[in-house]
Design a protein around this motif. Sequence first.
Motif, PDB file in Angstrom:
ATOM      1  N   VAL A 149      40.620  53.311  41.728  1.00 46.83           N
ATOM      2  CA  VAL A 149      41.855  53.472  40.967  1.00 46.83           C
ATOM      3  C   VAL A 149      42.257  52.140  40.355  1.00 46.83           C
ATOM      4  O   VAL A 149      42.005  51.078  40.911  1.00 46.83           O
ATOM      5  N   CYS A 150      42.875  52.231  39.191  1.00 47.20           N
ATOM      6  CA  CYS A 150      43.387  51.047  38.505  1.00 47.20           C
ATOM      7  C   CYS A 150      44.508  50.457  39.356  1.00 47.20           C
ATOM      8  O   CYS A 150      45.399  51.173  39.791  1.00 47.20           O
ATOM      9  N   PRO A 151      44.466  49.131  39.610  1.00 51.89           N
ATOM     10  CA  PRO A 151      45.516  48.545  40.437  1.00 51.89           C
ATOM     11  C   PRO A 151      46.897  48.586  39.770  1.00 51.89           C
ATOM     12  O   PRO A 151      47.904  48.511  40.457  1.00 51.89           O
ATOM     13  N   ALA A 152      46.931  48.720  38.449  1.00 56.81           N
ATOM     14  CA  ALA A 152      48.219  48.723  37.749  1.00 56.81           C
ATOM     15  C   ALA A 152      48.850  50.116  37.706  1.00 56.81           C
ATOM     16  O   ALA A 152      50.009  50.283  38.046  1.00 56.81           O
ATOM     17  N   CYS A 153      48.071  51.127  37.278  1.00 57.35           N
ATOM     18  CA  CYS A 153      48.679  52.458  37.096  1.00 57.35           C
ATOM     19  C   CYS A 153      48.238  53.484  38.139  1.00 57.35           C
ATOM     20  O   CYS A 153      48.742  54.596  38.163  1.00 57.35           O
ATOM     21  N   LYS A 154      47.301  53.096  38.982  1.00 60.94           N
ATOM     22  CA  LYS A 154      46.806  53.969  40.072  1.00 60.94           C
ATOM     23  C   LYS A 154      46.039  55.201  39.586  1.00 60.94           C
ATOM     24  O   LYS A 154      45.754  56.095  40.362  1.00 60.94           O
ATOM     25  N   ARG A 171      36.726  50.703  34.565  1.00 58.16           N
ATOM     26  CA  ARG A 171      37.650  50.321  33.509  1.00 58.16           C
ATOM     27  C   ARG A 171      38.818  51.285  33.377  1.00 58.16           C
ATOM     28  O   ARG A 171      38.645  52.497  33.455  1.00 58.16           O
ATOM     29  N   CYS A 172      40.001  50.697  33.163  1.00 62.38           N
ATOM     30  CA  CYS A 172      41.175  51.478  32.766  1.00 62.38           C
ATOM     31  C   CYS A 172      41.442  51.061  31.329  1.00 62.38           C
ATOM     32  O   CYS A 172      41.645  49.877  31.059  1.00 62.38           O
ATOM     33  N   ALA A 173      41.402  51.999  30.410  1.00 61.93           N
ATOM     34  CA  ALA A 173      41.521  51.672  28.985  1.00 61.93           C
ATOM     35  C   ALA A 173      42.820  50.920  28.701  1.00 61.93           C
ATOM     36  O   ALA A 173      42.868  50.071  27.820  1.00 61.93           O
ATOM     37  N   GLN A 174      43.836  51.233  29.468  1.00 60.22           N
ATOM     38  CA  GLN A 174      45.142  50.631  29.215  1.00 60.22           C
ATOM     39  C   GLN A 174      45.319  49.267  29.866  1.00 60.22           C
ATOM     40  O   GLN A 174      45.986  48.400  29.313  1.00 60.22           O
ATOM     41  N   HIS A 175      44.737  49.077  31.043  1.00 65.05           N
ATOM     42  CA  HIS A 175      45.096  47.887  31.809  1.00 65.05           C
ATOM     43  C   HIS A 175      44.012  46.827  31.980  1.00 65.05           C
ATOM     44  O   HIS A 175      44.329  45.645  31.979  1.00 65.05           O
ATOM     45  N   GLY A 176      42.785  47.236  32.168  1.00 66.71           N
ATOM     46  CA  GLY A 176      41.775  46.206  32.360  1.00 66.71           C
ATOM     47  C   GLY A 176      40.540  46.710  33.064  1.00 66.71           C
ATOM     48  O   GLY A 176      40.305  47.913  33.154  1.00 66.71           O
TER      49      GLY A 176
END
Length: 178
Positions: free
Chosen positions: A85-90, A108-113
């Motif tokens: 999971v993305c650490p920013a948006c989960k 990869r999370c397209a929005q965060h990194g």
Amino acid sequence: MTDTSAEIQSNAMLPCPGCKQPLKLMLDEGAPVRACEKCKGIWVDVIDEKVLFQIKPEVFTVDEIRRLRRLYKPMGKLEEVRLRVCPACKELMYRKNWGGHSGVVVDRCAQHGSWYDEGEVEKIREYVRLGGIEFEKLSLTEQGLSGLQSKLNNEVTRLDIRIDSAYRRARLWNLLVF
Ligand SMILES: [Zn+2]
Ligand SMILES: [Zn+2]
């Protein structure tokens, strides 16, 4: 409470996508990254990712790049798939073969990194240095060209058939008239 969640998020402690330990902010080749001391992986925000791989590739000719093809790996069967999971948006991140043929699969999370496991950044830098990005551009161009070529071939075939039948009709007409 006003909504400044985006702002807070960018400064907040982010958990490691692997072990959930808080990531530590540090610099890697001038790019701000967040590293996990336990997993040795790093998280880099979308906007800082370019800086992380700002490496001058060696200069290759097109033939050399073609020869280098065997070094590059398309996305094959993935070993074991462990979605993180993305650490920013989960949200669950997607997995991507970095640059198309590096053989390094990053989360990869397209929005965060993106999350890079231990050693992956070094492997990607080597790929960039070995002309991986040029190779990618070349194969995209070649794909585009062969697509155009087959379209053109189809057109020519269709035209041939049309000319052929027009010619036959004309001959028949001549036979009938004269
Ligand atoms: Zn960790
Ligand atoms: Zn995210």
